[in-house]
Design a protein around this motif. Structure first.
Motif, mmCIF file in Angstrom:
data_model
loop_
_atom_site.group_PDB
_atom_site.id
_atom_site.type_symbol
_atom_site.label_atom_id
_atom_site.label_comp_id
_atom_site.label_asym_id
_atom_site.label_seq_id
_atom_site.Cartn_x
_atom_site.Cartn_y
_atom_site.Cartn_z
ATOM 1 N N GLU A 1 98.465 106.317 18.564
ATOM 2 C CA GLU A 1 97.543 105.362 19.096
ATOM 3 C C GLU A 1 96.011 105.465 18.498
ATOM 4 O O GLU A 1 95.554 104.503 18.397
ATOM 5 C CB GLU A 1 97.517 105.638 20.493
ATOM 6 C CG GLU A 1 96.942 104.508 21.434
ATOM 7 C CD GLU A 1 96.842 104.779 22.842
ATOM 8 O OE1 GLU A 1 96.280 103.873 23.585
ATOM 9 O OE2 GLU A 1 97.523 105.990 23.193
ATOM 10 N N GLU B 1 88.377 102.098 21.486
ATOM 11 C CA GLU B 1 89.597 102.083 21.773
ATOM 12 C C GLU B 1 90.339 103.488 21.529
ATOM 13 O O GLU B 1 91.142 104.232 22.046
ATOM 14 C CB GLU B 1 90.414 100.895 21.620
ATOM 15 C CG GLU B 1 90.169 99.845 22.353
ATOM 16 C CD GLU B 1 90.634 99.847 23.813
ATOM 17 O OE1 GLU B 1 91.889 100.306 24.055
ATOM 18 O OE2 GLU B 1 90.021 99.221 24.700
ATOM 19 N N HIS C 1 94.364 102.058 16.712
ATOM 20 C CA HIS C 1 93.113 101.389 16.907
ATOM 21 C C HIS C 1 92.045 101.774 15.635
ATOM 22 O O HIS C 1 91.158 100.827 15.450
ATOM 23 C CB HIS C 1 92.576 102.135 17.978
ATOM 24 C CG HIS C 1 93.299 101.581 19.362
ATOM 25 N ND1 HIS C 1 93.363 100.201 19.575
ATOM 26 C CD2 HIS C 1 94.053 102.263 20.051
ATOM 27 C CE1 HIS C 1 94.001 100.151 20.629
ATOM 28 N NE2 HIS C 1 94.728 101.401 20.986
ATOM 29 N N SER D 1 84.578 97.914 19.040
ATOM 30 C CA SER D 1 85.363 97.996 20.124
ATOM 31 C C SER D 1 86.893 98.645 20.017
ATOM 32 O O SER D 1 87.390 99.403 20.947
ATOM 33 C CB SER D 1 85.765 96.504 20.707
ATOM 34 O OG SER D 1 86.363 95.771 19.766
ATOM 35 N N SER D 2 87.151 98.409 18.638
ATOM 36 C CA SER D 2 88.553 99.077 18.314
ATOM 37 C C SER D 2 88.386 100.760 18.178
ATOM 38 O O SER D 2 89.330 101.456 18.344
ATOM 39 C CB SER D 2 89.019 98.615 17.150
ATOM 40 O OG SER D 2 89.619 97.403 17.101
ATOM 41 N N TYR D 3 87.065 101.040 17.796
ATOM 42 C CA TYR D 3 86.709 102.279 17.724
ATOM 43 C C TYR D 3 86.737 103.015 19.034
ATOM 44 O O TYR D 3 87.165 104.132 19.191
ATOM 45 C CB TYR D 3 85.576 102.637 16.915
ATOM 46 C CG TYR D 3 85.261 104.129 16.713
ATOM 47 C CD1 TYR D 3 85.681 104.990 15.756
ATOM 48 C CD2 TYR D 3 84.209 104.742 17.663
ATOM 49 C CE1 TYR D 3 85.138 106.020 15.572
ATOM 50 C CE2 TYR D 3 83.939 106.038 17.383
ATOM 51 C CZ TYR D 3 84.535 106.966 16.558
ATOM 52 O OH TYR D 3 84.324 108.150 16.194
ATOM 53 N N SER E 1 84.243 93.752 16.896
ATOM 54 C CA SER E 1 85.696 94.638 16.954
ATOM 55 C C SER E 1 85.722 95.488 16.388
ATOM 56 O O SER E 1 86.617 96.645 16.495
ATOM 57 C CB SER E 1 86.753 93.475 16.606
ATOM 58 O OG SER E 1 86.707 92.401 17.157
ATOM 59 N N SER F 1 90.024 98.875 13.420
ATOM 60 C CA SER F 1 88.697 98.861 13.216
ATOM 61 C C SER F 1 88.326 98.698 11.797
ATOM 62 O O SER F 1 87.485 98.161 11.424
ATOM 63 C CB SER F 1 88.030 100.265 13.722
ATOM 64 O OG SER F 1 86.390 100.294 13.920
ATOM 65 N N SER G 1 88.883 106.169 20.516
ATOM 66 C CA SER G 1 88.301 107.333 21.278
ATOM 67 C C SER G 1 88.920 107.824 22.595
ATOM 68 O O SER G 1 89.013 108.736 23.053
ATOM 69 C CB SER G 1 86.888 107.005 21.296
ATOM 70 O OG SER G 1 86.179 106.939 20.287
ATOM 71 N N ALA G 2 89.487 106.798 23.237
ATOM 72 C CA ALA G 2 90.199 106.821 24.437
ATOM 73 C C ALA G 2 91.580 106.885 24.602
ATOM 74 O O ALA G 2 92.391 107.211 25.382
ATOM 75 C CB ALA G 2 89.770 105.543 25.306
ATOM 76 N N ALA G 3 92.233 106.767 23.278
ATOM 77 C CA ALA G 3 93.764 106.849 23.087
ATOM 78 C C ALA G 3 94.257 108.463 23.462
ATOM 79 O O ALA G 3 93.273 109.327 23.240
ATOM 80 C CB ALA G 3 94.144 106.696 21.484
#
Length: 116
Positions: free
Chosen positions: A63, A54, A67, A50-52, A47, A71, A56-58
């Motif tokens: 947001e 997320e 995330h 995966s949170s990182y 996680s 992380s 990066s896509a914020a």
């Protein structure tokens, strides 16, 4: 001390960390407690990246921070499970040390990247 890597370098570092963690978990003893700790360690450890990703896509600073903070929290949780693996003698301290040191550095980078 934490460096200030580029996003791509940091993502690669997190990916490498996650791969090493998966290998480490696969080597844990096969008893019930080790398997349960391994499941928790897998969840928190994967996680982190995966949170990182997320973050990066914020699309907004708020947001990104949500995330990135998630992380960071998963990195801290991962440290707990690794300490339990070490202190319950399910893995040798020297095998756990690299992960704890790496998570300390990762946590510093994540904390430094949270926009105030």
């Amino acid at each position: 001390m934490a460096k200030d890597p580029s996003r791509g370098e940091f993502r690669k570092r997190l990916y490498f960390f996650t791969l090493k963690l998966i290998e480490f978990i696969d080597q844990l003893p096969k008893d019930n407690v080790s398997q349960r700790i391994g499941d928790e360690l897998f969840g928190s450890g994967t996680s982190v990246i995966s949170s990182y990703i997320e973050a990066s896509a914020a699309t907004s600073t708020k947001e990104i921070n949500i995330h990135t903070i998630a992380s960071l929290k998963y990195a801290n949780e991962c440290k707990l499970w690794l300490a339990l693996v070490r202190d319950s003698k399910r893995a040798k301290p020297e095998k756990v040390k690299w992960f704890l040191d790496e998570l300390d550095d990762i946590s510093k980078i994540l904390a430094d990247s949270i926009k105030k």
